[in-house]
Design a protein around this motif. Structure first.
Motif, mmCIF file in Angstrom:
data_model
loop_
_atom_site.group_PDB
_atom_site.id
_atom_site.type_symbol
_atom_site.label_atom_id
_atom_site.label_comp_id
_atom_site.label_asym_id
_atom_site.label_seq_id
_atom_site.Cartn_x
_atom_site.Cartn_y
_atom_site.Cartn_z
ATOM 1 N N THR A 100 30.411 4.143 -6.199
ATOM 2 C CA THR A 100 29.808 3.272 -5.193
ATOM 3 C C THR A 100 28.366 3.695 -4.979
ATOM 4 O O THR A 100 28.080 4.897 -4.858
ATOM 5 C CB THR A 100 30.569 3.383 -3.852
ATOM 6 N N MET A 159 30.173 5.053 4.889
ATOM 7 C CA MET A 159 31.095 4.274 4.081
ATOM 8 C C MET A 159 32.509 4.473 4.612
ATOM 9 O O MET A 159 32.861 5.575 5.029
ATOM 10 C CB MET A 159 31.046 4.715 2.614
ATOM 11 N N PRO A 210 30.700 0.386 1.563
ATOM 12 C CA PRO A 210 29.462 0.651 2.306
ATOM 13 C C PRO A 210 29.441 -0.092 3.634
ATOM 14 O O PRO A 210 29.837 -1.256 3.726
ATOM 15 C CB PRO A 210 28.376 0.130 1.362
#
Length: 411
Positions: free
Chosen positions: A122, A168, A178
């Motif tokens: 991510t 997150m 997020p």
């Protein structure tokens, strides 16, 4: 049933540990990650393929270190910082900041602690993530959060974008969603290091608070994290001396005191914390160097605190290469410097293990991990060394300890 990596104490251990066998497990696993070459280490040469292999060591109950090759794995980038979620009822997760990829890799862990097959990358919410902390939910109906510090390298950049703190949400299988990003801007007095903001760490405290160090702007911040939404709200800031370069921090386990190691001026700051308002106030500044010693050629790196809050340890790397032992005043949290102990070259990473009875120090330049026994009075006694090829990656600098008797996951 709960699955645990280690569950029993180890009575009858000789030497230093005999008096503290109640805090020891049969063994612990320690992951060791490479942080690459330091920019000031001219002799160092990066090896990207080898550096992305996360290595593992086993610490036996008697304190001996050995490689655990079955726990190692390629994490696809530079594993500069390691942290984890580990609590009953939720999947155990390893989180790896990868500054060379501007992301965080989330890895579910098997019941025995090995790296799982499912992995989630991510975006970090900025450039060069170098630190992260897990904020565990106060109740089963609330989510856990990962807080990420984005440094915004290189050191001499004047690019005023990419330094940030990000939150997150951690999913059931470790996936990250997020939520909120707060950008940081500014500069300070050293054009080689402080032409832009450099968010170097974010540490979770009590009462939904988190503490952030910005090396580039010479500031320490308090944030409040909304425990329902993950939103970050800046509450307070403390400005250090110009050119101090606050890097990492640790919170005292019981007193409302934050200890900050400043990389550039090689000091530790003792800061009082108001946990209602987040306000920060400087109590003390302690130099890590001998009187009249030059700061040239060295820079401080890591800071840890003993589980009982009686001792603080800080590393100073480069020309000095020392671990500094500091005693904590139980009345007000101030520090007294006790000893400076030789450390491996460029001691960037450091962690306590075996219930605080062992200190591990990573020599980023020398490619070794050095183990010290922590004596009852907080002093350190050299125990052993492991080198690259024996479970140590090139340029080690990141540690994560697991396996002290807490369940890794609950089925």
């Amino acid at each position: 049933p709960a699955v645990v990596l280690s569950i029993a104490s180890a009575p009858g251990i000789s030497g230093v540990r005999a008096a503290r066998d109640d805090v020891l497990a049969p063994f612990e696993v320690v992951w060791v990650g490479s942080t690459g070459c330091d920019g000031d280490d001219a002799a160092c040469r990066d090896r990207p393929v080898e550096q992305r292999i996360l290595r593992a060591l086993r610490i036996d109950a008697d304190g001996e270190l050995e490689e655990m090759p079955d726990f190692a794995g390629d994490v696809g980038g530079l594993p500069a910082w390691l942290t984890m979620r580990r609590r009953p009822g939720r999947t155990a997760c390893l989180f790896i900041t990868r500054p060379d990829r501007d992301d965080v890799l989330a890895v579910p862990l098997g019941a025995d602690g090995r790296l799982g097959a499912g992995r989630f990358a991510t975006g970090s919410g900025g450039h060069n993530p170098v630190h992260a902390s897990v904020l565990s939910a106060p109740s089963a109906d609330r989510p856990d959060f990962l807080l990420v510090a984005n440094y915004n390298g290189p050191d001499d950049t004047s690019r005023d974008i990419g330094a940030s703190v990000a939150s997150m949400q951690i999913g059931q299988q470790c996936e990250l969603s997020p939520l909120h990003v707060v950008e940081h801007h500014g500069r300070s007095v050293d054009p080689k290091r402080q032409n832009a903001a450099h968010v170097h760490s974010i540490v979770v405290g009590r009462a939904g608070l988190a503490y952030m160090c910005d090396l580039g702007t010479d500031e320490v911040f308090t944030y409040r994290v909304d425990l329902a939404t993950g939103e970050l709200k800046q509450l307070a800031r403390l400005t250090t001396k110009p050119g101090a370069g606050p890097r990492h921090s640790v919170l005292h386990p019981s007193m409302r005191v934050l200890y900050v190691v400043c990389e550039m001026d090689q000091t530790v700051l003792v800061i009082s914390v108001d946990e209602n308002t987040g306000a920060l106030a400087l109590l003390q500044e302690v130099s890590l160097l001998p009187d009249e010693a030059s700061r040239a050629g060295s820079k401080a790196a890591e800071i840890v605190i003993s589980p009982d809050g009686k001792h603080v340890y800080a590393t100073n790397r480069g020309k000095v290469n020392k671990v500094i032992v500091l005693s904590v005043n139980s009345a007000n949290g101030t520090l007294r410097l006790r000893r400076r102990i030789p450390a491996p070259a460029y001691p960037r990473g450091m962690t306590l293990a075996n219930g605080g009875t062992m200190l591990l120090v990573a020599g980023q330049s020398s490619g070794e991990v050095v183990a010290f026994d922590v004596l009852p009075d907080g002093d350190l006694l050299l125990r052993s060394r492991l080198f690259e090829g024996d479970g140590v990656p090139p340029n080690p600098g990141a540690f994560l300890v697991l396996g002290t008797g807490t369940p890794l996951m609950t089925a």
